[in-house]
Scaffold this motif. Sequence first.
Motif, PDB file in Angstrom:
ATOM      1  N   GLU A 105       7.122  10.902   2.953  1.00  0.00           N
ATOM      2  CA  GLU A 105       6.855  10.324   4.129  1.00  0.00           C
ATOM      3  C   GLU A 105       6.019   8.942   3.727  1.00  0.00           C
ATOM      4  O   GLU A 105       6.329   7.892   4.816  1.00  0.00           O
ATOM      5  N   GLU A 106       5.518   8.556   2.779  1.00  0.00           N
ATOM      6  CA  GLU A 106       5.074   7.268   2.568  1.00  0.00           C
ATOM      7  C   GLU A 106       6.224   6.172   2.388  1.00  0.00           C
ATOM      8  O   GLU A 106       6.151   5.268   2.682  1.00  0.00           O
ATOM      9  N   GLN A 107       7.323   6.895   1.606  1.00  0.00           N
ATOM     10  CA  GLN A 107       8.389   6.098   1.585  1.00  0.00           C
ATOM     11  C   GLN A 107       8.962   5.586   2.967  1.00  0.00           C
ATOM     12  O   GLN A 107       9.539   4.463   3.250  1.00  0.00           O
ATOM     13  N   GLY A 108       9.052   6.660   3.831  1.00  0.00           N
ATOM     14  CA  GLY A 108       9.407   6.457   5.272  1.00  0.00           C
ATOM     15  C   GLY A 108       8.807   5.229   6.035  1.00  0.00           C
ATOM     16  O   GLY A 108       9.072   4.339   6.600  1.00  0.00           O
ATOM     17  N   HIS A 109       7.278   5.523   5.432  1.00  0.00           N
ATOM     18  CA  HIS A 109       6.637   4.247   6.458  1.00  0.00           C
ATOM     19  C   HIS A 109       6.763   2.824   5.475  1.00  0.00           C
ATOM     20  O   HIS A 109       6.972   1.902   6.333  1.00  0.00           O
ATOM     21  N   ALA A 110       7.193   2.834   4.597  1.00  0.00           N
ATOM     22  CA  ALA A 110       7.420   1.460   3.501  1.00  0.00           C
ATOM     23  C   ALA A 110       8.766   1.026   4.202  1.00  0.00           C
ATOM     24  O   ALA A 110       8.859  -0.330   4.471  1.00  0.00           O
TER      25      ALA A 110
ATOM     26  N   THR B 113       0.858  -1.250   0.094  1.00  0.00           N
ATOM     27  CA  THR B 113      -0.035  -0.064   0.074  1.00  0.00           C
ATOM     28  C   THR B 113       0.758   1.333  -0.051  1.00  0.00           C
ATOM     29  O   THR B 113       0.655   2.162  -0.556  1.00  0.00           O
ATOM     30  N   GLU B 114       1.811   1.306   0.909  1.00  0.00           N
ATOM     31  CA  GLU B 114       2.753   2.347   0.878  1.00  0.00           C
ATOM     32  C   GLU B 114       3.415   2.520  -0.214  1.00  0.00           C
ATOM     33  O   GLU B 114       3.798   3.878  -0.680  1.00  0.00           O
ATOM     34  N   ILE B 115       4.045   1.559  -0.745  1.00  0.00           N
ATOM     35  CA  ILE B 115       4.830   1.747  -2.238  1.00  0.00           C
ATOM     36  C   ILE B 115       3.982   2.335  -3.235  1.00  0.00           C
ATOM     37  O   ILE B 115       4.191   3.158  -4.023  1.00  0.00           O
TER      38      ILE B 115
ATOM     39  N   GLY C 175       1.895   5.172  14.819  1.00  0.00           N
ATOM     40  CA  GLY C 175       2.754   6.210  14.464  1.00  0.00           C
ATOM     41  C   GLY C 175       2.454   6.461  12.926  1.00  0.00           C
ATOM     42  O   GLY C 175       2.111   7.828  12.612  1.00  0.00           O
ATOM     43  N   ILE C 176       2.363   5.537  12.148  1.00  0.00           N
ATOM     44  CA  ILE C 176       2.134   5.797  10.762  1.00  0.00           C
ATOM     45  C   ILE C 176       0.626   6.195  10.522  1.00  0.00           C
ATOM     46  O   ILE C 176       0.471   7.163   9.723  1.00  0.00           O
ATOM     47  N   LEU C 177      -0.194   5.513  11.316  1.00  0.00           N
ATOM     48  CA  LEU C 177      -1.781   6.152  11.171  1.00  0.00           C
ATOM     49  C   LEU C 177      -1.889   7.579  11.467  1.00  0.00           C
ATOM     50  O   LEU C 177      -2.657   8.187  10.691  1.00  0.00           O
TER      51      LEU C 177
ATOM     52  N   VAL D 205       0.477   9.802  10.682  1.00  0.00           N
ATOM     53  CA  VAL D 205       0.808  10.689   9.811  1.00  0.00           C
ATOM     54  C   VAL D 205      -0.328  10.667   8.491  1.00  0.00           C
ATOM     55  O   VAL D 205      -0.530  11.473   8.046  1.00  0.00           O
ATOM     56  N   GLU D 206      -1.019   9.286   8.439  1.00  0.00           N
ATOM     57  CA  GLU D 206      -1.989   9.284   7.263  1.00  0.00           C
ATOM     58  C   GLU D 206      -3.116  10.168   7.472  1.00  0.00           C
ATOM     59  O   GLU D 206      -3.699  10.761   6.532  1.00  0.00           O
ATOM     60  N   GLU D 207      -3.308  10.324   8.920  1.00  0.00           N
ATOM     61  CA  GLU D 207      -4.489  11.315   9.299  1.00  0.00           C
ATOM     62  C   GLU D 207      -4.354  12.696   8.927  1.00  0.00           C
ATOM     63  O   GLU D 207      -5.157  13.336   8.380  1.00  0.00           O
TER      64      GLU D 207
HETATM   65 FE   LIG Z   1       2.016   5.980   4.500  1.00  0.00          FE
END
Ligand SMILES: [Fe+2]
Length: 190
Positions: A91-96, A58-60, A169-171, A173-175
């Motif tokens: 930021e999505e890359q960071g989550h990945a 999903t993040e990728i 933590g990721i959630l 950021v998505e919010e």
């Molecule tokens: Fe993300």
Amino acid sequence: MQTVGKKTEEMPATGTFMTDVKILRERARKHIEQGAVTEGYQADRKVVIKLLNEALATEIVCVLRYKRHYFMAEGINAESVAAEFAQHATEEQGHADLISQRIVQLGGEPNLSPDGLSSRSHSEYVEGDTLVDMIKEDLVAERIAIDSYKEMIAYIGAKDSTTRRMLEGILAVEEEHADDLVSLLGGFQK
Ligand SMILES: [Fe+2]
Ligand SMILES: [Fe+2]
């Protein structure tokens, strides 16, 4: 042999994104139910790794979609919107990366294969024709991510607090991302 009644899955309705979201959520939930069946074990490692690999996909997909939107953004407000797309992509890359690291810690392997990437992902890769379309598609993807992270967090509960804290933590950021996109859309409706 009697055939066990297979639940007929609703076909994704084209044109409305809400049905697609519903199916994606059901798919995410199915794996959670499988894992919950296991008894006497704090966290089912295999299920957690599988869920994390879906989150990774999903993040990728989100990185790729935000990159596409960043490079294709044009028109009024394009510069500020593109800057937001670029920041979200980073930021999505960071989550990945965080998710991949956790998968390895759990003894699994991050699935970074491009084969089947979009079907492993909860959110979709939609290019969008206009800046507003792009923002809307990103918002849909963020809302899907928010719901799947919430479900994962609820499933993991107290069984694996490290993974749960990472997901929380990721959630958050998505919010923030969803909130940013709503503000951007508001700018177009004035
Ligand atoms: Fe993300
Ligand atoms: Fe996001």
